[in-house]
Design a protein around this motif. Structure first.
Motif, mmCIF file in Angstrom:
data_model
loop_
_atom_site.group_PDB
_atom_site.id
_atom_site.type_symbol
_atom_site.label_atom_id
_atom_site.label_comp_id
_atom_site.label_asym_id
_atom_site.label_seq_id
_atom_site.Cartn_x
_atom_site.Cartn_y
_atom_site.Cartn_z
ATOM 1 N N GLY A 180 -11.534 -43.991 1.226
ATOM 2 C CA GLY A 180 -11.362 -42.716 2.233
ATOM 3 C C GLY A 180 -10.740 -41.734 1.672
ATOM 4 N N PRO A 181 -10.416 -40.678 2.498
ATOM 5 C CA PRO A 181 -9.958 -39.310 1.865
ATOM 6 C C PRO A 181 -8.435 -39.388 1.675
ATOM 7 N N GLY A 182 -7.561 -40.342 2.242
ATOM 8 C CA GLY A 182 -6.297 -40.369 1.979
ATOM 9 C C GLY A 182 -5.214 -41.011 3.162
ATOM 10 N N LYS A 256 -11.244 -46.448 -5.031
ATOM 11 C CA LYS A 256 -11.605 -45.188 -5.296
ATOM 12 C C LYS A 256 -11.466 -44.211 -4.007
ATOM 13 N N GLY A 257 -11.183 -42.963 -4.179
ATOM 14 C CA GLY A 257 -11.046 -41.900 -3.200
ATOM 15 C C GLY A 257 -12.507 -41.785 -2.459
ATOM 16 N N GLY A 258 -12.584 -41.453 -1.094
ATOM 17 C CA GLY A 258 -13.720 -41.072 -0.423
ATOM 18 C C GLY A 258 -14.752 -42.411 -0.618
ATOM 19 N N ASP A 259 -15.959 -41.885 -1.011
ATOM 20 C CA ASP A 259 -17.006 -42.677 -0.984
ATOM 21 C C ASP A 259 -17.239 -43.238 -2.670
ATOM 22 N N PRO A 260 -17.493 -44.279 -3.154
ATOM 23 C CA PRO A 260 -17.620 -44.451 -4.478
ATOM 24 C C PRO A 260 -18.690 -43.577 -5.115
ATOM 25 N N PHE A 261 -19.749 -43.375 -4.094
ATOM 26 C CA PHE A 261 -20.986 -42.870 -4.721
ATOM 27 C C PHE A 261 -21.009 -41.077 -4.710
ATOM 28 N N VAL A 262 -20.138 -40.530 -3.772
ATOM 29 C CA VAL A 262 -19.994 -39.138 -3.866
ATOM 30 C C VAL A 262 -19.271 -38.736 -4.888
ATOM 31 N N PHE A 263 -19.527 -38.292 -5.912
ATOM 32 C CA PHE A 263 -18.888 -37.746 -7.226
ATOM 33 C C PHE A 263 -17.988 -38.661 -7.351
ATOM 34 N N GLY A 264 -18.164 -40.003 -7.361
ATOM 35 C CA GLY A 264 -17.172 -40.947 -7.692
ATOM 36 C C GLY A 264 -17.423 -41.831 -8.782
ATOM 37 N N ILE A 286 -15.187 -43.487 3.652
ATOM 38 C CA ILE A 286 -15.413 -42.157 4.301
ATOM 39 C C ILE A 286 -15.118 -40.886 3.401
ATOM 40 N N SER A 287 -16.286 -40.391 3.183
ATOM 41 C CA SER A 287 -16.048 -39.204 2.020
ATOM 42 C C SER A 287 -15.439 -38.055 2.413
ATOM 43 N N SER A 288 -14.397 -37.412 1.554
ATOM 44 C CA SER A 288 -13.717 -36.394 1.937
ATOM 45 C C SER A 288 -14.596 -35.040 2.348
ATOM 46 N N SER A 289 -16.061 -35.358 1.782
ATOM 47 C CA SER A 289 -16.551 -34.227 2.026
ATOM 48 C C SER A 289 -17.144 -33.859 3.622
ATOM 49 N N LEU A 339 -17.677 -27.500 -0.636
ATOM 50 C CA LEU A 339 -17.585 -27.629 -2.294
ATOM 51 C C LEU A 339 -16.420 -28.443 -2.490
ATOM 52 N N LEU A 340 -16.613 -29.510 -3.273
ATOM 53 C CA LEU A 340 -15.689 -30.374 -3.926
ATOM 54 C C LEU A 340 -15.265 -30.006 -5.201
ATOM 55 N N MET A 341 -14.105 -30.379 -5.642
ATOM 56 C CA MET A 341 -13.616 -30.064 -7.062
ATOM 57 C C MET A 341 -13.761 -28.572 -7.370
ATOM 58 N N ALA A 342 -13.527 -27.607 -6.666
ATOM 59 C CA ALA A 342 -13.958 -26.154 -6.721
ATOM 60 C C ALA A 342 -12.698 -25.235 -6.723
ATOM 61 N N GLN A 368 -6.678 -28.493 1.992
ATOM 62 C CA GLN A 368 -5.763 -29.215 0.927
ATOM 63 C C GLN A 368 -5.299 -30.564 1.381
ATOM 64 N N GLU A 369 -5.564 -31.534 0.515
ATOM 65 C CA GLU A 369 -4.850 -32.678 0.815
ATOM 66 C C GLU A 369 -5.044 -33.186 2.353
ATOM 67 N N GLY A 370 -6.338 -33.146 2.558
ATOM 68 C CA GLY A 370 -6.827 -33.454 3.927
ATOM 69 C C GLY A 370 -6.485 -34.878 4.403
ATOM 70 N N THR A 371 -6.162 -35.224 5.555
ATOM 71 C CA THR A 371 -5.948 -36.198 6.447
ATOM 72 C C THR A 371 -4.517 -37.003 5.878
ATOM 73 N N PRO A 396 -5.673 -28.496 -6.209
ATOM 74 C CA PRO A 396 -6.650 -29.768 -5.804
ATOM 75 C C PRO A 396 -5.678 -30.973 -5.345
ATOM 76 N N PRO A 397 -6.138 -31.987 -4.777
ATOM 77 C CA PRO A 397 -7.462 -31.923 -3.965
ATOM 78 C C PRO A 397 -7.715 -30.992 -2.978
ATOM 79 N N ALA A 398 -8.738 -30.255 -3.025
ATOM 80 C CA ALA A 398 -8.997 -29.409 -1.763
ATOM 81 C C ALA A 398 -10.482 -29.466 -1.526
ATOM 82 N N VAL A 399 -11.044 -29.459 -0.229
ATOM 83 C CA VAL A 399 -12.260 -29.299 0.118
ATOM 84 C C VAL A 399 -12.398 -27.911 0.659
ATOM 85 N N ILE A 400 -13.674 -27.178 0.194
ATOM 86 C CA ILE A 400 -13.838 -25.767 0.600
ATOM 87 C C ILE A 400 -15.233 -25.805 1.296
HETATM 88 C C1 LIG Z 1 -13.987 -36.829 -7.832
HETATM 89 S S1 LIG Z 1 -14.086 -35.916 -6.335
HETATM 90 C C2 LIG Z 1 -14.403 -37.729 -5.357
HETATM 91 C C3 LIG Z 1 -14.961 -37.453 -4.057
HETATM 92 C C4 LIG Z 1 -14.839 -38.830 -3.357
HETATM 93 N N1 LIG Z 1 -15.578 -39.807 -3.971
HETATM 94 C C5 LIG Z 1 -15.280 -38.535 -1.798
HETATM 95 O O1 LIG Z 1 -16.200 -38.910 -1.367
HETATM 96 O O2 LIG Z 1 -14.626 -38.163 -0.990
HETATM 97 C C6 LIG Z 1 -12.657 -35.237 -6.003
HETATM 98 C C7 LIG Z 1 -12.602 -34.150 -4.832
HETATM 99 O O3 LIG Z 1 -12.928 -34.619 -3.509
HETATM 100 C C8 LIG Z 1 -12.125 -33.862 -2.934
HETATM 101 N N2 LIG Z 1 -10.964 -34.775 -2.058
HETATM 102 C C9 LIG Z 1 -10.765 -35.805 -2.134
HETATM 103 N N3 LIG Z 1 -9.629 -36.242 -1.287
HETATM 104 C C10 LIG Z 1 -9.467 -34.965 -0.684
HETATM 105 C C11 LIG Z 1 -8.453 -34.628 0.214
HETATM 106 N N4 LIG Z 1 -7.809 -35.703 0.829
HETATM 107 N N5 LIG Z 1 -8.196 -33.475 0.685
HETATM 108 C C12 LIG Z 1 -8.854 -32.417 0.046
HETATM 109 N N6 LIG Z 1 -10.092 -32.649 -0.927
HETATM 110 C C13 LIG Z 1 -10.085 -34.066 -1.120
HETATM 111 C C14 LIG Z 1 -11.333 -32.695 -3.774
HETATM 112 O O4 LIG Z 1 -12.571 -31.692 -3.719
HETATM 113 C C15 LIG Z 1 -11.497 -33.338 -4.908
HETATM 114 O O5 LIG Z 1 -11.323 -32.402 -6.180
#
Ligand SMILES: C[S@@+](CC[C@H](N)C(=O)[O-])C[C@H]1O[C@@H](n2cnc3c(N)ncnc32)[C@H](O)[C@@H]1O
Length: 418
Positions: A180-182, A256-264, A286-289, A339-342, A368-371, A396-400
């Motif tokens: 999950g996201p954090g 892994k952060g978020g979901d393992p298969f979303v840019f993971g 739960i993906s951060s996206s 946008l992730l990683m942007a 930034q640093e959601g959740t 980073p980390p931020a979702v745009i």
């Molecule tokens: C390598 S990708 C991994 C994404 C992950 N697998 C997912 O499903 O959330 C890392 C990017 O996810 C986004 N991200 C992940 N956690 C975040 C958070 N808590 N707050 C904001 N952005 C986050 C950022 O864009 C970060 O640069």
């Protein structure tokens, strides 16, 4: 019955597969109890002039036989177990009397005192059925039963409760767990249980790091970014570490952060393990996206505003020859762009989107640093986002999020069309 009231109920697990069970009344009680009876394989007849839509659907699906009429004497013939739960007191009494006469165990929703059986609060986790019956001075105490049941089932599911001498050794192998996201509460129940059973946890910088504090001291926690990679690429070194620990017979969790298969890069790890014949379980996260915009009050879709959302990695600039993104096509989309990683490239990305026709006034939010406790949101437009991100020192980390959904929660969104 009064003379039995002082004795505790005798717990038993009924094996109802293929055996006739009669349910009298098709209301809320039947709706709650029927799925478990169906799951037990019982041969169920419902006797009731009416039923809730959910109960009716079970009849339509052939899971129960429904006789649309009132109860009549003889309905319990050849019945092993009866559930009496109608709103007709006379029918309940008559059915209950027939059950007593025919020695049919019978639960009554309207009068537990005269019933010959009580339904415990039940729950299941990983092959364990928990059934709780608590009593107080007045008799049954279903609320207390449910609360105790919830505590036990939750403990079994998240791994905080296990019989010390029967703690099942998890099979050696690797679980790729989306954390999950954090926020530590946003991992799945399965992920949390696997973490609790792990011998070795290899974790990323992103993701729910607070969960690592809860691990027992014998668990080896490895920071993936610190694995020395020498002649390997960093990812290869992580794959090697997963393989080595699994080969040593350890239960390994790759958190892994978020979901393992979303840019993971989850699939790269799964493939490396498969190539070595090492069992691998993937637990979605739960993906951060989606969740990070949501945590900041931004829905990625909204009726009448956005009928699609597109998740794009912004780790390389649009003019970079390594980019696989068709920014011209993306600029033509009317929905939400996530946008992730942007953060680093947002200036170049905003410019490319405007150059390809997107309005410079399109709303943008950087979250930034959601959740987490440090979450913050910065609002801008495509025209101003580079300047705003720099001025506000967004890191980073931020979702745009780009699109009209950004304004929905603020009340400035366009009115829903269709
Ligand atoms: C390598 S990708 C991994 C994404 C992950 N697998 C997912 O499903 O959330 C890392 C990017 O996810 C986004 N991200 C992940 N956690 C975040 C958070 N808590 N707050 C904001 N952005 C986050 C950022 O864009 C970060 O640069």
């Amino acid at each position: 019955m009064a003379e039995h009231a002082d004795h505790p109920a005798y717990p038993v697990g009924l094996r109802l597969s293929g055996r006739r069970v009669v349910v009298v009344g098709g209301g809320q009680v039947a709706q709650r109890r029927l799925p478990t009876l169906i799951a037990a394989g019982a041969d169920i007849t419902l006797v009731s002039p009416s039923a809730t839509p959910a109960v009716e659907a079970m009849a339509d699906a052939g899971e129960i036989r429904w006789e649309r009429r009132r109860y009549q004497d003889g309905d319990l013939a050849d019945t092993w177990y009866a559930l009496i739960a109608s709103d007709d007191d006379a029918a309940n009494d008559a059915a209950s009397a027939e059950a007593e006469r025919t020695r049919t165990w019978c639960v009554r929703s309207d009068n537990a005192d005269v019933a010959t059986a009580w339904t415990p609060a039940t729950g299941r986790s990983e092959g364990v059925t928990v059934a709780v019956l608590s009593t107080d001075a007045q008799g049954r105490d279903p609320r207390h039963s449910a609360a105790v049941r919830d505590a036990i089932v939750e403990g079994l599911r998240d791994g905080t409760l296990a019989a010390p001498h029967h703690r099942t050794r998890p099979a050696p192998g690797v679980s790729l767990v989306g954390g999950g996201p954090g926020d530590p509460d946003l991992i799945t129940v399965r992920g949390r249980r696997l973490l609790a059973e792990a011998d070795v946890v290899i974790a990323d910088r992103l993701g729910p790091r607070d969960l690592l504090d809860e691990l027992p001291p014998h668990v080896q926690v490895i920071d993936a970014s610190k694995i020395p990679y020498g002649r390997f690429m960093a990812q290869e070194a992580i794959n090697q570490a997963l393989i080595e620990h699994a080969r040593a017979g350890k239960a390994v969790v790759r958190l892994k952060g978020g979901d393992p298969f979303v840019f993971g890069r989850g699939m790269e790890e799964a493939q490396a393990l498969a190539a070595e014949g090492i069992p691998c379980t993937v637990v979605p996260g739960i993906s951060s996206s989606i969740s990070v915009p949501g945590a900041a009050g931004i829905p990625v879709t909204h009726r009448g505003v956005a009928h699609e959302f597109t998740v794009v990695s912004g780790h390389v600039a649009p003019d970079d020859e390594r980019s696989l993104v068709d920014w011209e096509a993306i600029a033509r989309l009317r929905g939400t762009l996530v946008l992730l990683m942007a953060v680093d490239k947002i200036g170049a990305i905003a410019k490319a989107l405007v150059a390809h026709g997107k309005s410079p006034d399109t709303p943008v939010a950087l979250v930034q640093e959601g959740t987490t406790a440090a979450q913050r949101r910065v609002d801008a437009t495509l025209a101003t986002v580079a300047e705003r991100a720099a001025a506000e020192d967004v890191r980073p980390p931020a979702v745009i999020v780009i699109g009209d959904v950004v304004a929905v929660g603020t009340g400035a969104a366009p009115r829903p069309a269709e």
